[in-house]
Scaffold this active site. Structure first.
Site, PDB file in Angstrom:
ATOM      1  N   HIS A 256      51.292 143.802 -56.098  1.00 21.17           N
ATOM      2  CA  HIS A 256      50.322 144.770 -55.562  1.00 21.17           C
ATOM      3  C   HIS A 256      49.483 144.110 -54.460  1.00 21.17           C
ATOM      4  O   HIS A 256      49.520 144.523 -53.306  1.00 21.17           O
ATOM      5  CB  HIS A 256      49.454 145.272 -56.717  1.00 21.17           C
ATOM      6  CG  HIS A 256      48.508 146.356 -56.343  1.00 21.17           C
ATOM      7  ND1 HIS A 256      48.842 147.408 -55.536  1.00 21.17           N
ATOM      8  CD2 HIS A 256      47.202 146.566 -56.688  1.00 21.17           C
ATOM      9  CE1 HIS A 256      47.802 148.208 -55.390  1.00 21.17           C
ATOM     10  NE2 HIS A 256      46.801 147.720 -56.068  1.00 21.17           N
ATOM     11  N   PHE A 257      48.762 143.066 -54.824  1.00 23.27           N
ATOM     12  CA  PHE A 257      48.111 142.207 -53.824  1.00 23.27           C
ATOM     13  C   PHE A 257      48.545 140.782 -54.151  1.00 23.27           C
ATOM     14  O   PHE A 257      47.967 140.176 -55.069  1.00 23.27           O
ATOM     15  CB  PHE A 257      46.577 142.290 -53.891  1.00 23.27           C
ATOM     16  CG  PHE A 257      46.022 143.614 -53.460  1.00 23.27           C
ATOM     17  CD1 PHE A 257      46.207 144.071 -52.157  1.00 23.27           C
ATOM     18  CD2 PHE A 257      45.297 144.392 -54.341  1.00 23.27           C
ATOM     19  CE1 PHE A 257      45.692 145.296 -51.760  1.00 23.27           C
ATOM     20  CE2 PHE A 257      44.772 145.618 -53.948  1.00 23.27           C
ATOM     21  CZ  PHE A 257      44.971 146.074 -52.663  1.00 23.27           C
TER      22      PHE A 257
END
Lengths: 162, 132
Positions: free
Chosen positions: A34-35
């Site tokens: 996601h990050f």
């Protein structure tokens, strides 16, 4: 396979309220992607977790005879981040339920802190106003899904009527 | 109960529609249609009704805002058009709506254009006046 975004029910009051919990763990791939380098629980997936908690609550209210589809995210506000090792709670309540649809409101909390507020609308799609026909078989609450629900039943959702 | 001025009702209706439909407040003008101009879909109507009930502390039975008993009645709807008795029934059930445009071409598919922001404001205004 179904993507289920909570691990068990903690409370279940038919037609009124359900509370489900999810453990967030680094073993889950999406946290890495996601990050990259900053693993946090994606808010979109927390909305999905709430939709599943609330959707089952709405489905159970009509003994899973309706095909309950998420029709609208009425409101989604997030206040803080959730990290691996934490446990989140999806608290869903039915605000309105009729033949055609349901409105729910919900809070997501983590260790007593408010993470987000997610209010949803669900449609009973066989009752749609446009008169569209859908397959007779209930593709939302499938046999596989109902078997999974039976396992939840032994862990916090004793009152779920199957 | 004290009466609320129409511009106050409009402001609350405007905020309700901004929240429910994610539109800008300057888009919510009296003449804007809910479906055509503001992009409302059928599920949004339920959401809007629920928010209006909360904002104004009123109860809105489904048939009061949109009289399905007229719009889905085969006695009134012939070839997807509302006939004269149907229009008369609609007028008496929807005193809050301006039906002058719809009357010119009473095609059921165009009925959603009747729902302008003004229709909603008039409806709430009349409802609150009855409660006062």
């Amino acid at each position: 396979m179904r993507w289920i975004w909570f691990d068990r029910f903690e409370q279940f009051e038919s037609g009124r309220r359900a509370v489900a919990v999810k453990n967030v763990t680094l073993a889950e791939d999406y946290l890495h992607d996601h990050f990259p380098g900053f693993p946090i629980m994606p808010q979109s997936l927390m909305i999905e977790g709430m939709a599943q908690t609330a959707g089952i609550l709405v489905g159970e209210a009509r003994q899973f005879t309706e095909k309950v589809i998420l029709a609208k995210i009425r409101r989604a506000v997030f206040h803080t981040l959730v990290r691996p090792g934490q446990q989140i709670r999806f608290e869903a309540e039915i605000e309105h339920l009729d033949e055609a649809a349901a409105l729910t409101c919900g809070k997501i909390t983590c260790e007593g802190e408010l993470v987000g507020e997610v209010d949803l609308a669900f449609a009973h799609i066989d009752q749609n106003m446009s008169g569209l026909d859908f397959p007779e078989e209930n593709f939302v609450f499938t046999e596989e899904f109902m078997s999974l629900l039976k396992t939840f039943r032994e862990h916090g959702a004793e009152k779920v009527r199957l | 109960m004290a009466t609320i001025a129409r511009d106050e009702i409009f402001a609350k209706v405007q905020q309700t529609l901004v929240d429910a439909l994610s539109v800008d407040d300057d888009e919510v003008t009296e003449s804007a249609t809910l479906t055509g101009d503001l992009g409302a879909e059928s599920i949004d109507f339920l959401d809007i009704v629920f928010r209006l009930e909360k904002a104004f502390g009123i109860k809105i039975p489904q048939d009061e805002l949109m009289p399905r008993d007229v719009l889905e009645n085969p006695k009134y709807v012939v070839n997807k058009r509302l006939n004269e008795p149907g229009l008369a029934a609609l007028k008496s059930s929807m005193p809050h709506a301006d039906l002058s445009e719809f009357e010119k071409d009473p095609d059921i598919d165009k009925f959603s254009d009747v729902f302008t922001v003004a229709t909603i404001v008039n409806f709430v205004d009349a409802k609150l006046a009855r409660q006062a």
